[in-house]
Scaffold this motif. Structure first.
Motif, short mmCIF file in Angstrom:
data_model
loop_
_atom_site.label_atom_id
_atom_site.label_comp_id
_atom_site.label_asym_id
_atom_site.label_seq_id
_atom_site.Cartn_x
_atom_site.Cartn_y
_atom_site.Cartn_z
N CYS A 112 76.69 -48.46 61.88
CA CYS A 112 75.50 -47.60 61.92
C CYS A 112 74.24 -48.44 62.04
O CYS A 112 73.34 -48.11 62.82
CB CYS A 112 75.44 -46.73 60.65
SG CYS A 112 76.56 -45.31 60.65
N TYR A 170 72.07 -39.15 62.56
CA TYR A 170 72.60 -39.68 61.30
C TYR A 170 74.02 -39.17 61.08
O TYR A 170 74.45 -38.18 61.67
CB TYR A 170 71.70 -39.35 60.10
CG TYR A 170 71.48 -37.87 59.82
CD1 TYR A 170 72.25 -37.19 58.88
CD2 TYR A 170 70.46 -37.16 60.45
CE1 TYR A 170 72.02 -35.85 58.59
CE2 TYR A 170 70.22 -35.83 60.17
CZ TYR A 170 71.01 -35.17 59.24
OH TYR A 170 70.79 -33.84 58.95
N ILE A 227 71.94 -45.76 63.81
CA ILE A 227 72.21 -44.44 63.25
C ILE A 227 72.09 -44.52 61.73
O ILE A 227 72.62 -45.44 61.11
CB ILE A 227 73.64 -43.97 63.62
CG1 ILE A 227 73.76 -43.81 65.14
CG2 ILE A 227 74.00 -42.68 62.91
CD1 ILE A 227 72.99 -42.66 65.73
N VAL A 243 80.89 -44.27 65.78
CA VAL A 243 79.44 -44.22 65.82
C VAL A 243 78.94 -44.01 67.24
O VAL A 243 77.99 -43.25 67.48
CB VAL A 243 78.83 -45.50 65.20
CG1 VAL A 243 77.30 -45.48 65.31
CG2 VAL A 243 79.23 -45.62 63.73
N LYS A 287 76.67 -40.98 68.31
CA LYS A 287 75.36 -41.27 68.89
C LYS A 287 75.21 -40.61 70.26
O LYS A 287 74.13 -40.11 70.61
CB LYS A 287 75.18 -42.78 69.02
CG LYS A 287 73.79 -43.19 69.50
CD LYS A 287 73.63 -44.71 69.49
CE LYS A 287 72.22 -45.10 69.92
NZ LYS A 287 72.03 -46.58 69.87
N LEU A 317 72.82 -43.65 57.84
CA LEU A 317 74.04 -43.31 57.10
C LEU A 317 73.68 -42.59 55.82
O LEU A 317 72.91 -43.08 55.00
CB LEU A 317 74.84 -44.58 56.79
CG LEU A 317 76.14 -44.38 56.00
CD1 LEU A 317 77.13 -43.53 56.80
CD2 LEU A 317 76.76 -45.73 55.65
#
Length: 433
Positions: free
Chosen positions: A139, A98, A144, A88, A92, A146
Protein backbone atom coordinates in the motif's frame (compact mmCIF):
# COMPACT_ATOMS: atom_id res chain seq x y z
CA UNK A 1 -9.11 25.11 17.79
CA UNK A 2 -12.67 24.35 18.87
CA UNK A 3 -14.14 27.06 16.66
CA UNK A 4 -12.13 25.77 13.70
CA UNK A 5 -13.22 22.19 14.41
CA UNK A 6 -16.91 23.07 14.52
CA UNK A 7 -16.69 25.06 11.30
CA UNK A 8 -15.07 22.11 9.56
CA UNK A 9 -17.60 19.63 10.89
CA UNK A 10 -20.61 21.75 9.99
CA UNK A 11 -19.45 21.93 6.37
CA UNK A 12 -21.43 18.75 5.70
CA UNK A 13 -24.72 19.97 4.24
CA UNK A 14 -26.61 16.76 5.06
CA UNK A 15 -25.63 16.57 8.73
CA UNK A 16 -27.26 17.34 12.03
CA UNK A 17 -25.25 19.37 14.57
CA UNK A 18 -23.15 17.33 16.96
CA UNK A 19 -23.23 17.81 20.70
CA UNK A 20 -20.30 19.52 22.37
CA UNK A 21 -17.58 16.99 23.16
CA UNK A 22 -14.43 17.13 25.26
CA UNK A 23 -12.47 15.19 22.62
CA UNK A 24 -10.40 17.66 20.64
CA UNK A 25 -9.00 16.23 17.38
CA UNK A 26 -5.48 17.28 16.47
CA UNK A 27 -4.69 19.26 13.34
CA UNK A 28 -3.34 16.03 11.82
CA UNK A 29 -6.63 14.31 12.57
CA UNK A 30 -8.74 17.09 11.07
CA UNK A 31 -6.58 17.02 7.94
CA UNK A 32 -6.97 13.25 7.75
CA UNK A 33 -10.75 13.60 8.00
CA UNK A 34 -10.85 15.90 5.00
CA UNK A 35 -8.56 13.61 2.99
CA UNK A 36 -10.85 10.73 3.91
CA UNK A 37 -13.87 12.64 2.63
CA UNK A 38 -11.98 13.48 -0.56
CA UNK A 39 -11.14 9.81 -1.24
CA UNK A 40 -14.80 8.74 -1.59
CA UNK A 41 -14.04 5.10 -2.47
CA UNK A 42 -12.37 2.25 -0.59
CA UNK A 43 -12.30 -1.54 -0.76
CA UNK A 44 -13.04 -3.77 2.24
CA UNK A 45 -11.23 -7.13 2.49
CA UNK A 46 -12.74 -9.77 4.80
CA UNK A 47 -10.14 -12.54 5.03
CA UNK A 48 -9.50 -15.09 7.75
CA UNK A 49 -9.69 -18.80 8.53
CA UNK A 50 -13.38 -18.69 7.60
CA UNK A 51 -12.32 -18.45 3.94
CA UNK A 52 -11.29 -22.11 4.14
CA UNK A 53 -14.83 -23.19 5.01
CA UNK A 54 -16.14 -21.02 2.14
CA UNK A 55 -19.45 -20.43 3.89
CA UNK A 56 -18.99 -16.90 5.18
CA UNK A 57 -17.28 -15.18 8.10
CA UNK A 58 -19.99 -16.10 10.65
CA UNK A 59 -19.74 -19.87 10.18
CA UNK A 60 -18.09 -20.51 13.55
CA UNK A 61 -21.07 -18.90 15.28
CA UNK A 62 -23.81 -20.12 12.95
CA UNK A 63 -22.68 -23.75 12.96
CA UNK A 64 -21.75 -23.68 16.68
CA UNK A 65 -18.26 -25.01 15.97
CA UNK A 66 -16.17 -25.82 19.04
CA UNK A 67 -13.41 -23.24 19.41
CA UNK A 68 -10.67 -25.85 19.76
CA UNK A 69 -11.86 -27.71 16.67
CA UNK A 70 -12.20 -24.48 14.69
CA UNK A 71 -8.61 -23.56 15.59
CA UNK A 72 -7.41 -26.66 13.75
CA UNK A 73 -8.21 -24.87 10.48
CA UNK A 74 -5.05 -22.85 11.01
CA UNK A 75 -2.93 -25.97 10.53
CA UNK A 76 -4.10 -26.21 6.92
CA UNK A 77 -4.23 -22.52 6.03
CA UNK A 78 -1.71 -22.03 3.23
CA UNK A 79 -2.83 -19.29 0.79
CA UNK A 80 -0.13 -20.08 -1.75
CA UNK A 81 -1.41 -17.61 -4.35
CA UNK A 82 -1.47 -14.57 -2.07
CA UNK A 83 0.30 -11.68 -3.74
CA UNK A 84 -0.04 -8.32 -2.03
CA UNK A 85 1.20 -6.43 -5.09
CA UNK A 86 -1.51 -7.98 -7.27
CA UNK A 87 -4.20 -7.24 -4.68
CA UNK A 88 -3.25 -3.61 -4.30
CA UNK A 89 -2.80 -3.11 -8.06
CA UNK A 90 -6.26 -4.55 -8.80
CA UNK A 91 -7.85 -2.38 -6.12
CA UNK A 92 -5.97 0.72 -7.25
CA UNK A 93 -7.15 0.07 -10.81
CA UNK A 94 -10.75 0.38 -9.60
CA UNK A 95 -10.16 3.97 -8.55
CA UNK A 96 -10.35 3.10 -4.86
CA UNK A 97 -8.09 5.23 -2.66
CA UNK A 98 -7.89 3.02 0.42
CA UNK A 99 -8.14 -0.56 1.65
CA UNK A 100 -9.69 -1.74 4.91
CA UNK A 101 -8.34 -5.16 5.95
CA UNK A 102 -9.65 -7.48 8.68
CA UNK A 103 -6.74 -7.74 11.10
CA UNK A 104 -8.85 -9.85 13.48
CA UNK A 105 -12.48 -10.81 12.94
CA UNK A 106 -14.99 -12.33 15.37
CA UNK A 107 -13.47 -15.80 14.92
CA UNK A 108 -10.50 -14.50 16.95
CA UNK A 109 -7.73 -15.38 14.49
CA UNK A 110 -5.12 -12.64 14.02
CA UNK A 111 -4.13 -12.08 10.41
CA UNK A 112 -0.84 -10.49 11.46
CA UNK A 113 2.27 -11.30 13.46
CA UNK A 114 1.30 -10.62 17.08
CA UNK A 115 3.30 -11.53 20.15
CA UNK A 116 0.20 -11.51 22.35
CA UNK A 117 -1.32 -14.68 20.91
CA UNK A 118 0.02 -17.74 19.10
CA UNK A 119 -3.29 -17.94 17.27
CA UNK A 120 -2.08 -15.93 14.28
CA UNK A 121 -1.13 -16.43 10.65
CA UNK A 122 2.62 -16.54 11.35
CA UNK A 123 2.71 -18.86 14.36
CA UNK A 124 -0.33 -21.11 13.80
CA UNK A 125 -0.19 -21.81 10.07
CA UNK A 126 2.31 -23.46 7.72
CA UNK A 127 2.21 -20.27 5.63
CA UNK A 128 4.34 -18.42 8.21
CA UNK A 129 4.01 -15.05 6.45
CA UNK A 130 2.73 -11.79 7.87
CA UNK A 131 0.21 -10.95 5.16
CA UNK A 132 -0.63 -7.64 6.81
CA UNK A 133 3.00 -6.53 6.68
CA UNK A 134 3.18 -7.43 3.00
CA UNK A 135 -0.08 -5.61 2.34
CA UNK A 136 1.01 -2.55 4.32
CA UNK A 137 4.32 -2.34 2.46
CA UNK A 138 2.58 -2.65 -0.88
CA UNK A 139 0.00 0.00 0.00
CA UNK A 140 2.84 2.36 0.84
CA UNK A 141 4.58 1.53 -2.42
CA UNK A 142 1.46 2.00 -4.59
CA UNK A 143 0.07 5.03 -2.78
CA UNK A 144 -3.03 3.43 -1.27
CA UNK A 145 -4.05 4.16 2.31
CA UNK A 146 -4.49 1.25 4.69
CA UNK A 147 -7.31 1.01 7.24
CA UNK A 148 -7.63 -1.85 9.70
CA UNK A 149 -10.79 -3.62 10.82
CA UNK A 150 -10.59 -4.85 14.41
CA UNK A 151 -13.26 -6.92 16.18
CA UNK A 152 -14.29 -6.06 19.71
CA UNK A 153 -15.65 -9.58 20.16
CA UNK A 154 -13.91 -12.93 20.03
CA UNK A 155 -15.53 -16.35 19.77
CA UNK A 156 -12.21 -18.11 20.46
CA UNK A 157 -10.54 -16.51 23.46
CA UNK A 158 -11.55 -17.81 26.88
CA UNK A 159 -11.11 -14.38 28.48
CA UNK A 160 -13.52 -12.69 26.05
CA UNK A 161 -16.81 -11.85 27.77
CA UNK A 162 -19.77 -13.60 26.16
CA UNK A 163 -22.32 -11.49 24.31
CA UNK A 164 -25.33 -12.58 22.31
CA UNK A 165 -23.15 -14.27 19.66
CA UNK A 166 -20.53 -17.01 19.87
CA UNK A 167 -22.36 -18.77 22.69
CA UNK A 168 -22.11 -22.20 21.09
CA UNK A 169 -18.36 -22.43 20.58
CA UNK A 170 -17.64 -24.38 23.76
CA UNK A 171 -15.70 -21.78 25.71
CA UNK A 172 -15.90 -22.59 29.42
CA UNK A 173 -16.55 -19.25 31.11
CA UNK A 174 -19.38 -16.88 30.04
CA UNK A 175 -18.02 -14.18 32.36
CA UNK A 176 -14.56 -14.24 30.75
CA UNK A 177 -11.93 -11.92 32.18
CA UNK A 178 -12.56 -8.41 30.93
CA UNK A 179 -9.34 -6.89 32.29
CA UNK A 180 -7.29 -9.56 30.56
CA UNK A 181 -9.17 -9.27 27.26
CA UNK A 182 -9.17 -5.47 27.26
CA UNK A 183 -5.42 -5.45 27.85
CA UNK A 184 -4.98 -7.97 25.03
CA UNK A 185 -6.95 -5.80 22.59
CA UNK A 186 -5.01 -2.67 23.48
CA UNK A 187 -1.71 -4.51 23.18
CA UNK A 188 -2.71 -5.67 19.70
CA UNK A 189 -3.86 -2.20 18.69
CA UNK A 190 -0.50 -0.87 19.83
CA UNK A 191 1.23 -3.43 17.59
CA UNK A 192 -0.97 -2.52 14.63
CA UNK A 193 -0.25 1.18 15.06
CA UNK A 194 3.47 0.68 15.67
CA UNK A 195 4.65 -2.06 13.30
CA UNK A 196 2.79 -1.40 10.05
CA UNK A 197 3.45 2.22 9.13
CA UNK A 198 0.77 4.91 8.83
CA UNK A 199 -2.74 3.57 9.38
CA UNK A 200 -5.59 5.66 7.98
CA UNK A 201 -8.28 4.36 10.32
CA UNK A 202 -9.16 1.72 12.89
CA UNK A 203 -12.56 0.27 11.98
CA UNK A 204 -14.13 -1.34 15.05
CA UNK A 205 -16.97 -3.86 14.98
CA UNK A 206 -18.85 -5.82 17.64
CA UNK A 207 -20.13 -3.24 20.15
CA UNK A 208 -23.64 -4.44 19.33
CA UNK A 209 -22.81 -7.89 20.80
CA UNK A 210 -23.62 -6.49 24.25
CA UNK A 211 -26.79 -4.66 23.20
CA UNK A 212 -28.81 -6.89 25.55
CA UNK A 213 -26.56 -5.79 28.41
CA UNK A 214 -26.83 -1.97 28.31
CA UNK A 215 -24.67 -1.50 31.41
CA UNK A 216 -21.66 -3.19 29.80
CA UNK A 217 -18.70 -0.82 29.55
CA UNK A 218 -16.43 -1.36 26.56
CA UNK A 219 -14.08 1.33 27.93
CA UNK A 220 -13.94 2.94 24.51
CA UNK A 221 -12.71 6.44 25.46
CA UNK A 222 -9.45 5.05 26.80
CA UNK A 223 -9.03 2.82 23.78
CA UNK A 224 -9.75 5.65 21.37
CA UNK A 225 -7.27 7.87 23.24
CA UNK A 226 -4.61 5.16 22.85
CA UNK A 227 -5.12 5.16 19.08
CA UNK A 228 -5.02 8.94 18.82
CA UNK A 229 -1.89 9.04 20.97
CA UNK A 230 -0.04 6.44 18.89
CA UNK A 231 -1.06 7.92 15.52
CA UNK A 232 -2.84 11.30 15.81
CA UNK A 233 -3.88 11.21 12.14
CA UNK A 234 -5.47 7.77 12.47
CA UNK A 235 -9.26 8.00 12.32
CA UNK A 236 -11.48 6.00 14.66
CA UNK A 237 -14.74 4.52 13.41
CA UNK A 238 -17.09 2.02 15.03
CA UNK A 239 -19.73 -0.05 13.28
CA UNK A 240 -22.04 0.08 16.30
CA UNK A 241 -25.14 1.24 14.39
CA UNK A 242 -25.51 4.23 16.74
CA UNK A 243 -24.85 7.94 16.42
CA UNK A 244 -21.10 8.50 16.89
CA UNK A 245 -19.60 8.19 20.35
CA UNK A 246 -17.09 10.51 22.01
CA UNK A 247 -13.68 10.15 20.37
CA UNK A 248 -14.86 8.85 16.99
CA UNK A 249 -13.76 10.58 13.80
CA UNK A 250 -16.00 9.00 11.15
CA UNK A 251 -19.53 7.60 11.10
CA UNK A 252 -20.18 4.17 9.60
CA UNK A 253 -23.34 2.83 7.98
CA UNK A 254 -23.74 -0.87 7.16
CA UNK A 255 -25.42 -2.06 3.95
CA UNK A 256 -27.29 1.22 3.57
CA UNK A 257 -26.69 4.75 2.42
CA UNK A 258 -26.94 7.42 5.14
CA UNK A 259 -30.58 8.14 5.89
CA UNK A 260 -31.76 4.76 4.59
CA UNK A 261 -32.42 1.62 6.58
CA UNK A 262 -33.41 -1.06 4.10
CA UNK A 263 -31.17 -3.68 5.76
CA UNK A 264 -32.28 -2.78 9.29
CA UNK A 265 -28.78 -1.87 10.50
CA UNK A 266 -28.61 1.86 9.83
CA UNK A 267 -31.49 3.65 11.50
CA UNK A 268 -29.21 6.01 13.41
CA UNK A 269 -29.15 9.75 12.83
CA UNK A 270 -26.57 11.34 10.56
CA UNK A 271 -23.80 13.25 12.30
CA UNK A 272 -21.54 16.00 11.00
CA UNK A 273 -18.54 13.63 10.92
CA UNK A 274 -17.21 12.20 7.65
CA UNK A 275 -19.53 9.40 6.52
CA UNK A 276 -18.84 5.93 5.13
CA UNK A 277 -21.20 3.19 4.03
CA UNK A 278 -19.98 -0.40 3.68
CA UNK A 279 -21.62 -2.76 1.21
CA UNK A 280 -20.91 -6.21 -0.18
CA UNK A 281 -20.04 -6.82 -3.83
CA UNK A 282 -22.06 -10.04 -3.76
CA UNK A 283 -24.10 -11.16 -0.73
CA UNK A 284 -21.44 -11.98 1.87
CA UNK A 285 -18.51 -10.32 3.56
CA UNK A 286 -16.28 -13.40 3.83
CA UNK A 287 -15.74 -15.80 0.92
CA UNK A 288 -18.74 -18.03 0.19
CA UNK A 289 -18.25 -20.49 -2.62
CA UNK A 290 -21.96 -20.73 -3.47
CA UNK A 291 -22.51 -16.97 -3.58
CA UNK A 292 -21.98 -15.86 -7.15
CA UNK A 293 -24.73 -13.26 -6.97
CA UNK A 294 -22.43 -10.35 -7.69
CA UNK A 295 -23.94 -6.93 -8.18
CA UNK A 296 -23.57 -5.64 -11.72
CA UNK A 297 -21.02 -2.98 -12.55
CA UNK A 298 -23.93 -0.59 -13.07
CA UNK A 299 -25.29 -1.31 -9.58
CA UNK A 300 -21.89 -0.81 -7.98
CA UNK A 301 -21.18 2.44 -9.80
CA UNK A 302 -24.62 3.78 -8.98
CA UNK A 303 -24.13 2.82 -5.33
CA UNK A 304 -20.83 4.73 -5.32
CA UNK A 305 -22.55 7.74 -6.85
CA UNK A 306 -25.45 7.35 -4.41
CA UNK A 307 -22.98 7.56 -1.55
CA UNK A 308 -21.17 10.57 -3.02
CA UNK A 309 -24.33 12.62 -3.50
CA UNK A 310 -25.06 11.98 0.19
CA UNK A 311 -21.56 13.21 1.01
CA UNK A 312 -20.43 9.71 2.01
CA UNK A 313 -17.69 7.28 1.03
CA UNK A 314 -18.36 3.79 -0.27
CA UNK A 315 -16.38 0.94 1.30
CA UNK A 316 -17.07 -1.94 -1.09
CA UNK A 317 -16.31 -5.44 0.16
CA UNK A 318 -14.52 -8.40 -1.39
CA UNK A 319 -13.97 -11.76 0.30
CA UNK A 320 -10.61 -13.20 -0.85
CA UNK A 321 -10.44 -16.93 -1.58
CA UNK A 322 -8.70 -19.44 0.69
CA UNK A 323 -5.88 -19.77 -1.85
CA UNK A 324 -5.09 -16.07 -1.44
CA UNK A 325 -6.51 -14.80 -4.71
CA UNK A 326 -9.29 -12.26 -5.15
CA UNK A 327 -12.32 -13.84 -6.88
CA UNK A 328 -12.15 -13.46 -10.65
CA UNK A 329 -15.56 -11.77 -10.89
CA UNK A 330 -14.56 -9.27 -8.20
CA UNK A 331 -11.38 -8.36 -10.10
CA UNK A 332 -13.45 -7.90 -13.25
CA UNK A 333 -15.85 -5.57 -11.42
CA UNK A 334 -12.91 -3.59 -10.04
CA UNK A 335 -11.49 -3.10 -13.53
CA UNK A 336 -14.84 -2.01 -14.96
CA UNK A 337 -15.41 0.46 -12.15
CA UNK A 338 -11.93 1.79 -12.77
CA UNK A 339 -12.69 2.47 -16.43
CA UNK A 340 -15.72 4.50 -15.38
CA UNK A 341 -13.75 6.38 -12.73
CA UNK A 342 -11.09 7.33 -15.28
CA UNK A 343 -13.76 9.33 -17.08
CA UNK A 344 -15.96 10.53 -14.22
CA UNK A 345 -13.62 10.53 -11.21
CA UNK A 346 -13.45 14.32 -11.27
CA UNK A 347 -17.17 14.41 -10.39
CA UNK A 348 -16.60 12.12 -7.37
CA UNK A 349 -13.15 12.68 -5.83
CA UNK A 350 -12.80 15.72 -3.60
CA UNK A 351 -16.47 16.63 -3.91
CA UNK A 352 -19.09 17.21 -1.26
CA UNK A 353 -22.80 16.59 -1.38
CA UNK A 354 -24.25 19.22 -3.72
CA UNK A 355 -26.74 22.00 -3.02
CA UNK A 356 -29.51 19.95 -4.66
CA UNK A 357 -30.44 17.12 -2.30
CA UNK A 358 -30.68 13.51 -3.54
CA UNK A 359 -33.86 12.60 -5.43
CA UNK A 360 -35.15 9.36 -6.96
CA UNK A 361 -33.56 10.41 -10.26
CA UNK A 362 -30.09 10.81 -8.68
CA UNK A 363 -28.36 13.71 -6.96
CA UNK A 364 -25.54 16.22 -7.06
CA UNK A 365 -21.93 16.56 -6.00
CA UNK A 366 -20.13 19.86 -5.76
CA UNK A 367 -16.60 21.19 -5.94
CA UNK A 368 -16.10 24.93 -5.77
CA UNK A 369 -18.44 26.63 -8.21
CA UNK A 370 -19.05 23.43 -10.17
CA UNK A 371 -22.19 21.42 -9.51
CA UNK A 372 -22.26 17.92 -10.99
CA UNK A 373 -25.74 16.60 -11.64
CA UNK A 374 -25.70 12.79 -11.58
CA UNK A 375 -28.73 11.43 -13.43
CA UNK A 376 -29.16 7.74 -12.60
CA UNK A 377 -32.83 7.11 -13.41
CA UNK A 378 -34.83 9.65 -15.41
CA UNK A 379 -37.57 8.87 -17.92
CA UNK A 380 -37.86 12.42 -19.28
CA UNK A 381 -35.81 14.86 -21.36
CA UNK A 382 -36.26 17.62 -18.80
CA UNK A 383 -35.02 17.82 -15.22
CA UNK A 384 -36.00 20.45 -12.69
CA UNK A 385 -33.38 21.51 -10.13
CA UNK A 386 -34.52 23.58 -7.13
CA UNK A 387 -31.49 25.89 -7.18
CA UNK A 388 -32.20 29.20 -5.48
CA UNK A 389 -29.80 31.87 -4.34
CA UNK A 390 -27.29 30.91 -7.00
CA UNK A 391 -27.09 31.58 -10.72
CA UNK A 392 -26.37 28.92 -13.33
CA UNK A 393 -23.97 30.42 -15.84
CA UNK A 394 -23.31 27.38 -18.02
CA UNK A 395 -24.49 23.78 -18.39
CA UNK A 396 -22.83 21.01 -20.37
CA UNK A 397 -22.62 17.25 -20.64
CA UNK A 398 -19.54 16.38 -18.59
CA UNK A 399 -18.38 13.54 -20.84
CA UNK A 400 -17.99 15.58 -24.05
CA UNK A 401 -18.72 19.22 -23.23
CA UNK A 402 -21.88 19.44 -25.34
CA UNK A 403 -23.92 22.43 -24.11
CA UNK A 404 -27.19 21.79 -22.30
CA UNK A 405 -30.02 24.30 -22.59
CA UNK A 406 -31.72 25.41 -19.40
CA UNK A 407 -34.59 27.63 -18.29
CA UNK A 408 -34.88 29.65 -15.10
CA UNK A 409 -37.94 30.43 -13.02
CA UNK A 410 -38.59 31.59 -9.49
CA UNK A 411 -38.22 28.07 -8.08
CA UNK A 412 -35.02 27.05 -9.82
CA UNK A 413 -33.75 25.78 -13.15
CA UNK A 414 -34.95 23.20 -15.66
CA UNK A 415 -32.36 21.36 -17.72
CA UNK A 416 -33.50 20.59 -21.28
CA UNK A 417 -31.65 17.43 -22.25
CA UNK A 418 -30.96 16.27 -25.79
CA UNK A 419 -32.28 12.76 -25.07
CA UNK A 420 -33.73 10.67 -22.29
CA UNK A 421 -30.64 9.60 -20.28
CA UNK A 422 -29.66 5.95 -20.74
CA UNK A 423 -26.10 5.85 -19.38
CA UNK A 424 -25.19 4.34 -16.01
CA UNK A 425 -24.78 7.93 -14.85
CA UNK A 426 -25.42 10.88 -17.14
CA UNK A 427 -23.47 13.76 -15.62
CA UNK A 428 -24.32 17.39 -16.32
CA UNK A 429 -21.78 19.95 -15.18
CA UNK A 430 -23.18 23.30 -14.08
CA UNK A 431 -21.06 26.39 -13.52
CA UNK A 432 -22.57 28.44 -10.70
CA UNK A 433 -22.14 32.09 -9.91
Amino acid sequence: MKTKLLSLLMACSLAFPVKAQSYQPTEENLKSRQEFRDAKFGVFLHWGLYAMLATGEWTMNNAKINYKEYAKLAGGFYPSKFNAAEWVAAIKASGAKYICFTSRHHEGFSMFDTKYSDYNIVDATPFKRDVLKELADECQKQGIRLHLYYSHIDWYREDAVWGRTGRGTGRPNPEGDWDSYYTFMNNQLTELLTNYGPIGAIWFDGWWDQDQNPDFDWELPEQYALIHRLQPACLVGNNHHQVPFEGEDIQIFERDLPGENKAGLSGQGISALPLETCQTMNGMWGYKITDQNYKSTKELIQYLVGAAVKDANLLMNIGPQPDGELPEVAVQRLAEMGEWMKVYGETIYGTRGGCVAPHPWGGTTQKGNKLYVHILDLQDKALFLPIVGKKVKKARYFVDGTPVKFQKNNEGYTLLLNDVPTDIDTVIELELD
